[in-house]
Design a protein around this motif. Structure first.
Motif, PDB file in Angstrom:
ATOM      1  N   CYS A  62       0.858  -1.186   0.000  1.00  0.00           N
ATOM      2  CA  CYS A  62       0.000   0.000   0.000  1.00  0.00           C
ATOM      3  C   CYS A  62       0.891   1.231   0.000  1.00  0.00           C
ATOM      4  O   CYS A  62       1.763   1.386   0.849  1.00  0.00           O
ATOM      5  CB  CYS A  62      -0.906  -0.004   1.230  1.00  0.00           C
ATOM      6  SG  CYS A  62      -1.873   1.513   1.370  1.00  0.00           S
ATOM      7  N   CYS A  65      -0.276   3.634   3.373  1.00  0.00           N
ATOM      8  CA  CYS A  65       0.085   3.330   4.767  1.00  0.00           C
ATOM      9  C   CYS A  65       1.278   2.382   4.889  1.00  0.00           C
ATOM     10  O   CYS A  65       1.743   2.111   5.983  1.00  0.00           O
ATOM     11  CB  CYS A  65      -1.114   2.771   5.523  1.00  0.00           C
ATOM     12  SG  CYS A  65      -1.473   1.038   5.149  1.00  0.00           S
ATOM     13  N   PHE A  67       1.319  -0.853   4.213  1.00  0.00           N
ATOM     14  CA  PHE A  67       0.939  -2.248   4.457  1.00  0.00           C
ATOM     15  C   PHE A  67       1.516  -3.163   3.372  1.00  0.00           C
ATOM     16  O   PHE A  67       1.423  -2.858   2.184  1.00  0.00           O
ATOM     17  CB  PHE A  67      -0.588  -2.384   4.485  1.00  0.00           C
ATOM     18  CG  PHE A  67      -1.076  -3.801   4.618  1.00  0.00           C
ATOM     19  CD1 PHE A  67      -1.128  -4.416   5.853  1.00  0.00           C
ATOM     20  CD2 PHE A  67      -1.464  -4.526   3.494  1.00  0.00           C
ATOM     21  CE1 PHE A  67      -1.568  -5.736   5.979  1.00  0.00           C
ATOM     22  CE2 PHE A  67      -1.905  -5.840   3.606  1.00  0.00           C
ATOM     23  CZ  PHE A  67      -1.955  -6.441   4.858  1.00  0.00           C
ATOM     24  N   CYS A  79      -6.298  -1.734   0.028  1.00  0.00           N
ATOM     25  CA  CYS A  79      -5.580  -2.067   1.254  1.00  0.00           C
ATOM     26  C   CYS A  79      -6.571  -2.478   2.347  1.00  0.00           C
ATOM     27  O   CYS A  79      -7.532  -1.755   2.601  1.00  0.00           O
ATOM     28  CB  CYS A  79      -4.776  -0.853   1.687  1.00  0.00           C
ATOM     29  SG  CYS A  79      -3.948  -1.078   3.258  1.00  0.00           S
ATOM     30  N   CYS A  82      -6.050   0.439   5.426  1.00  0.00           N
ATOM     31  CA  CYS A  82      -6.499   1.834   5.315  1.00  0.00           C
ATOM     32  C   CYS A  82      -7.508   2.035   4.184  1.00  0.00           C
ATOM     33  O   CYS A  82      -7.964   3.147   3.958  1.00  0.00           O
ATOM     34  CB  CYS A  82      -5.294   2.754   5.139  1.00  0.00           C
ATOM     35  SG  CYS A  82      -4.587   2.705   3.483  1.00  0.00           S
TER      36      CYS A  82
HETATM   37 ZN   LIG Z   1      -2.968   1.070   3.323  1.00  0.00          ZN
END
Ligand SMILES: [Zn+2]
Length: 97
Positions: A62, A65, A67, A79, A82
């Motif tokens: 992601c 964020c 991830f 994601c 988020c």
């Molecule tokens: Zn994210």
């Protein structure tokens, strides 16, 4: 004449590619293009295994964020953390075991 899968194998033995980059290289366009290539990569993962090689996966990430997704042969849409759809695609490469 090389088949599409043979072309993808040749490319992935040289360096890593995302599904979008492979679609560009192979001039596969349209709605189903990602699925075609993902199916090819799944088949290729088995083919190269028989040759003592391995499909390496740099997982999707992601961009919002950070991830990191599981290293899978698919392109995630959003994601789970988020909900952003700003995703860096996974990258694939053929390496030695
Ligand atoms: Zn994210």
């Amino acid at each position: 004449m090389m088949t599409r899968r043979q072309k993808i194998i040749k490319l992935l033995e040289e360096r890593d590619y995302s599904v979008s980059e492979l679609a560009l290289m192979l001039e596969i366009r349209g709605k189903g293009s990602k699925k075609i290539i993902l199916d090819d990569i799944k088949a290729i993962a088995n083919v190269v295994k028989r040759e003592g090689k391995i499909l390496l996966i740099q997982p999707a990430q992601c961009k919002k964020c950070g991830f990191i997704f599981k290293p899978e042969i698919k392109v995630p849409g959003r994601c789970p953390k988020c909900k952003s759809e700003w995703i860096e695609e996974p990258r694939f490469k053929i390496g030695l075991k």
